[in-house]
Write an enzyme that holds these catalytic residues in place. Structure first.
Site, short mmCIF file in Angstrom:
data_model
loop_
_atom_site.label_atom_id
_atom_site.label_comp_id
_atom_site.label_asym_id
_atom_site.label_seq_id
_atom_site.Cartn_x
_atom_site.Cartn_y
_atom_site.Cartn_z
N TYR A 87 71.99 0.96 37.18
CA TYR A 87 71.68 2.26 36.75
C TYR A 87 70.08 2.71 37.50
O TYR A 87 70.11 3.59 38.14
CB TYR A 87 71.13 2.61 35.60
CG TYR A 87 70.91 4.06 35.14
CD1 TYR A 87 72.05 4.91 34.93
CD2 TYR A 87 69.29 4.49 35.41
CE1 TYR A 87 71.51 6.11 34.34
CE2 TYR A 87 69.19 5.81 34.88
CZ TYR A 87 70.29 6.52 34.72
OH TYR A 87 69.85 8.07 34.70
N PHE A 139 73.62 29.76 55.67
CA PHE A 139 74.82 29.04 55.45
C PHE A 139 75.06 29.51 53.75
O PHE A 139 74.07 29.65 53.31
CB PHE A 139 74.75 27.67 55.54
CG PHE A 139 76.23 26.88 55.10
CD1 PHE A 139 77.20 27.21 55.99
CD2 PHE A 139 75.94 26.19 53.95
CE1 PHE A 139 78.36 26.75 55.38
CE2 PHE A 139 77.18 25.76 53.32
CZ PHE A 139 78.51 25.78 54.12
N THR A 140 76.19 29.54 53.37
CA THR A 140 76.44 30.11 51.89
C THR A 140 75.78 29.30 50.94
O THR A 140 75.00 29.98 50.16
CB THR A 140 78.03 29.94 51.74
OG1 THR A 140 78.27 28.32 51.87
CG2 THR A 140 78.81 30.67 52.72
N ASP A 230 68.30 21.36 58.16
CA ASP A 230 69.53 21.02 57.52
C ASP A 230 70.42 20.13 58.69
O ASP A 230 70.73 20.73 59.72
CB ASP A 230 70.48 22.50 57.45
CG ASP A 230 71.74 22.20 56.88
OD1 ASP A 230 72.33 20.96 56.89
OD2 ASP A 230 72.40 23.09 56.35
N LYS A 273 79.48 15.33 56.24
CA LYS A 273 79.98 15.68 57.31
C LYS A 273 79.77 14.65 58.40
O LYS A 273 80.17 13.69 58.33
CB LYS A 273 79.21 16.88 57.90
CG LYS A 273 79.64 18.21 57.24
CD LYS A 273 79.35 18.55 55.95
CE LYS A 273 79.68 19.80 55.21
NZ LYS A 273 79.38 19.83 53.96
N ARG A 397 85.56 32.68 57.31
CA ARG A 397 83.95 32.75 57.47
C ARG A 397 83.65 34.24 57.97
O ARG A 397 83.16 34.39 59.08
CB ARG A 397 83.56 31.76 58.28
CG ARG A 397 83.87 30.28 58.00
CD ARG A 397 82.72 29.69 57.01
NE ARG A 397 82.91 30.19 55.71
CZ ARG A 397 82.39 29.16 54.66
NH1 ARG A 397 81.85 28.18 55.04
NH2 ARG A 397 82.32 29.53 53.61
N PHE A 464 83.93 33.70 47.97
CA PHE A 464 85.12 33.20 48.76
C PHE A 464 85.65 32.07 48.22
O PHE A 464 87.05 31.76 48.46
CB PHE A 464 84.49 32.84 50.26
CG PHE A 464 83.25 31.70 49.99
CD1 PHE A 464 82.21 32.02 50.04
CD2 PHE A 464 83.82 30.44 50.43
CE1 PHE A 464 81.15 31.14 49.85
CE2 PHE A 464 82.77 29.33 50.46
CZ PHE A 464 81.56 29.64 50.22
#
Ligand code: F0G
Length: 472
Positions: A87, A139-140, A230, A273, A397, A464
């Site tokens: 943990y 970005f969303t 980001d 990614k 998009r 979306f």
């Protein structure tokens, strides 16, 4: 239609050609199959014409996203067996921390379950009601967390980014004049940080230049504003710098990545990614005070600060994935595959965002369906048509993703109305790219007979993902 596979497209390629190839071979395969046209029609109707709502078993080639869809290497799978599921204080956390320090260069690391977990922490730590958060296109999930924390996002990307045909080599750049005008208008104390993304997903995977981030750092320093990155697809951004920016052609991807990050105060990351894993994320910062806040908040929202929602084995896979992701031959073949698909489509004069970015081909639905009003969801329609034609799953998009203005409640009308063919890393072959291109061509050839969609169900947040549509 004749297959373009192995067909020499230029004389240069026919004679003395030198192709790139993937720096790996395949050890395990996952069978895929295409269901019949009738079954695809039924599946799409049941999914409300929203590709997010399809069952993946009904999909042939899945280009919904490059997020969490990478194939892990044998090393990463071996690393999964070394998971220390304690943990607190898992050894895999310390491994991950040391790798992030080495390759991204930041001092402190807070693990999260995925990118939006890190976005939540940084937004909550720094944004107060009334703040403005400038960034190189939204970005969303990033913008939503900034808004939920009380901020207003302001787009300060260069104008070229909103023009899908403009060939600017660094369409992800921040327009420093736009940023400075905002600083002067609202005052630097109202700007907690600049939100910089490399590459810019919604602009088509477009990169930011080293010169731009260097100047941006200078501007932020003059006004005492923080600069956060980001870093989700920053490795791909580094590839474009190596390819296009003077002075970087002999620098390694790893060196470019580290220099770029050195101009920023910290980064949030969707490890799903660039980092080549199926789940994971992290926040890394230099500021002690931001670190302290984030490390305290992570135990409320994600998990203890040495796992943040990931299993020990997941952190090990991220650590190994980071090292693999910065190898020059990996990035070259990854971006090269995306470009291969882009070249095929361009050759057939199908409208796509140019230059081709790092992670996806973005079909320009506004030009694809030139007569369709944006209220009829051209990009969503195109995604539906592609699935009906071949079982290829893509993602909208455009106007559906852009959502509504939180102040007025009215639809946002983004300049870019795109359908994204996102290429997972190390998953599909060149033959898959050919099949995809041929399907886009078939849909393009019958574009005159295609009717648009209307939205019949709209959820409150990030609509979306779960919206439903019907054929007009
Ligand atoms: N930032 C960027 C630039 C992204 O593309 C994403 C995710 C996130 C942050 C959020 O990360 O999904 O791990 O929570 N993009 C995915 C996509 C979903 O399909 O483009 P996450």
């Amino acid at each position: 239609m004749s297959s373009p596979h192995n067909r020499p497209r230029t004389m240069g390629q026919q004679f003395g050609r030198r192709s790139w190839a993937e720096p790996w071979k395949i050890k395990m395969v996952e069978p895929i199959r295409m269901i019949s046209a009738e079954e695809r029609q039924k599946a799409l109707e049941e999914a409300g014409y929203n590709t997010f709502l399809l069952h993946s078993d009904d999909v042939y080639i899945d280009l919904l996203t490059d997020s969490g869809t990478s194939a892990m290497s044998d090393r990463q799978w071996a690393g999964m067996m070394l998971g220390d599921e304690a943990y607190a204080g898992s050894r895999n956390f310390y491994h991950l921390e040391s790798v992030i320090r080495e390759y991204y260069g930041y001092r402190h690391v807070v693990p999260t379950h995925q990118g939006r977990g890190a976005e939540h922490l940084i937004s909550r730590a720094l944004i107060r009601p009334g703040h403005y958060v400038p960034g190189n296109m939204y970005f969303t999930t990033t913008r939503l967390h900034q808004e939920l924390a009380g901020g207003t996002f302001v787009d300060v990307i260069v104008d070229e980014a909103h023009d899908p045909a403009n060939l600017h080599p660094f369409k992800g750049n921040v327009d420093l004049a736009k940023l400075e005008a905002l600083v002067k208008r609202v005052g630097p104390e109202q700007i907690p940080y600049v939100s910089l993304a490399g590459t810019v997903n919604m602009a088509g995977g477009q990169p930011v230049s080293m010169a731009n981030v260097r100047e941006l750092r200078g501007l932020c320093d003059r006004y005492g504003i923080r600069l956060y990155l980001d870093a989700t697809r920053m490795v791909e951004n580094a590839f474009f710098i190596q390819e296009r920016e003077e002075g970087y052609d002999t620098a390694s991807i790893a060196a470019i990545l580290k220099e770029f990050c050195s101009y920023t105060d910290g980064a949030w990351m969707s490890a799903k990614k660039d980092n080549l894993v199926n789940i994971g994320g992290w926040l890394a910062v230099n500021d002690e005070d931001v670190f302290e806040q984030a490390r305290n908040m992570v135990v409320v929202y994600e998990g203890l600060h040495t796992y943040g929602g990931m299993a020990g084995r997941d952190m090990e896979a991220v650590a190994i994935g980071i090292v693999e992701s910065v190898q020059d031959d990996h990035v070259r073949s990854r971006v090269g595959q995306v470009r291969y698909l882009g070249d095929l489509l361009s050759e057939w004069e199908i409208p796509i965002v140019a230059p081709v970015g790092g992670h996806a081909i973005f079909l320009d639905a506004k030009r694809f369906y030139a007569d369709m009003p944006q209220d009829h969801f051209p990009a969503q329609t195109l995604a539906a048509e592609l699935y009906l034609d071949s079982g290829v799953r893509s993602m909208e998009r455009g106007i559906a993703s852009a959502g509504r203005d939180p102040e007025t409640g009215r639809n946002r009308y983004p300049a870019l109305e795109l359908t994204r063919l996102t290429i997972p890393r190390r998953v599909y072959t060149q033959a898959h790219m050919d099949v995809i291109a041929e399907s886009v061509k078939a849909v393009y050839d019958k574009r005159g007979q295609t009717r648009g969609l209307e939205m019949v169900y709209e959820p409150e947040y990030l609509r979306f993902f779960q919206a439903r549509f019907a054929r007009l």
